[in-house]
Design an enzyme around this catalytic site. Structure first.
Site, PDB file in Angstrom:
ATOM      1  N   LYS A  29       0.866  -1.158  -0.016  1.00 40.99           N
ATOM      2  CA  LYS A  29      -0.074   0.083   0.048  1.00 40.99           C
ATOM      3  C   LYS A  29       1.108   1.274  -0.144  1.00 40.99           C
ATOM      4  CE  LYS A  29      -4.224  -1.844   1.695  1.00 40.99           C
ATOM      5  NZ  LYS A  29      -5.303  -1.414   2.795  1.00 40.99           N
TER       6      LYS A  29
ATOM      7  N   ARG B 232      -3.618 -10.293   5.183  1.00 40.85           N
ATOM      8  CA  ARG B 232      -4.292 -10.279   3.639  1.00 40.85           C
ATOM      9  C   ARG B 232      -3.167  -9.584   2.762  1.00 40.85           C
ATOM     10  NH1 ARG B 232      -6.972  -6.608   0.310  1.00 40.85           N
ATOM     11  NH2 ARG B 232      -8.449  -7.516  -1.003  1.00 40.85           N
TER      12      ARG B 232
END
Length: 274
Positions: A221, A255
């Site tokens: 991210k 995740r």
């Protein structure tokens, strides 16, 4: 701490990995990659062989300012691939990344076993009731607003206390409807600045007071690659570092895009605990 997936009790005392399968053309890292059945099958097979317990399928991009698509288009992207995967890998445990109750209902009927909702039921008033009736595990994530406007909603009185209050309210609403297996996701990158993301990671241990498994999704991210002045494709090492920190703070599920490296994080951190 266990959750029930298709009658199988999954023990989250030892953290598990959830591999990401994006079916969207505009996801921030792998958008448009998974368009052909052969590519998808090869990718999923690798994630399973590398140790993924769950495969999380998303057909609606939730990146900041993502394009909104209809429920019909989300189902059109999702259901054929869900059928393909359940036929090819009969024992696969599939999570569906959706905020829509009808998508959840049709996906569980087609063989999925878990719902992963970025809105914790706030973008579809019937989601909590639907999941409770389906009797499947439910991941509720913290986000303010929608993917289209969430990055304009980053003001908090007190970041950790506000998110804990949010989860307390959503867990109470879910329990009132009979929802049993609940997992919380603090929502890294959703309605949070880079500084807030790192404060959240630093104090992740605070979420233990909810007495629920914690899912962490920080894979590649912008909180990593922007800080390092890099790109998502160059953010694997940073992801590994932060996943390790999340495990040390009590994360139960990682995740990720890169299953093998996440499994190594778990193996090494578990060795320290023994």
């Amino acid at each position: 701490m266990t959750i029930n997936c298709k009658g199988e009790l999954i023990d989250l005392t030892i953290p598990k990995v959830m591999g990401i399968l994006n079916l969207t053309p505009d996801s921030f890292y792998d958008g448009g990659v998974n368009t052909k059945d052969a590519v998808i099958l090869k990718h999923v097979e690798k994630m399973l062989n590398d140790g993924a317990t769950f495969i999380d399928i998303g057909a609606y991009s939730s990146r900041p300012s993502a394009t909104h698509i209809s429920e019909a288009e989300e189902l059109q992207r999702l259901l054929p691939i869900l059928k393909l995967l359940t036929q090819t890998f009969p024992d696969i445990l599939i999570s569906i990344d959706t905020f829509r109750s009808e998508v959840a209902k049709q996906s569980i009927a087609a063989g999925a076993c878990m719902i992963n909702d970025i809105s914790a039921g706030k973008m579809d008033d019937t989601m909590l009731e639907t999941v409770a009736k389906l009797k499947v595990p439910y991941v509720m994530m913290h986000m303010k607003g929608t993917p289209q406007n969430m990055q304009q909603q980053v003001t908090y009185d007190h970041l950790i206390k506000d998110i804990l209050l949010y989860f307390s309210e959503r867990i109470a609403a879910a329990r009132a409807l009979g929802l049993v297996d609940i997992i919380v996701d603090p929502g890294f990158g959703f309605s949070k600045t880079i500084a807030q993301n790192y404060e959240l990671l630093k104090l992740l241990n605070a979420f233990k007071r909810l007495d629920k498994p914690v899912l962490v999704g920080i894979s590649r991210k912008s909180m990593i690659y922007k800080l390092l002045e890099a790109s998502p494709s160059e953010a694997l090492n940073g992801t590994t570092v932060l996943n390790t920190m999340a495990l040390q703070q009590g994360a139960s599920i990682l995740r990720v895009h890169d299953v093998k490296e996440a499994m190594e994080c778990i193996q090494l951190t578990q060795q320290i605990k023994t």
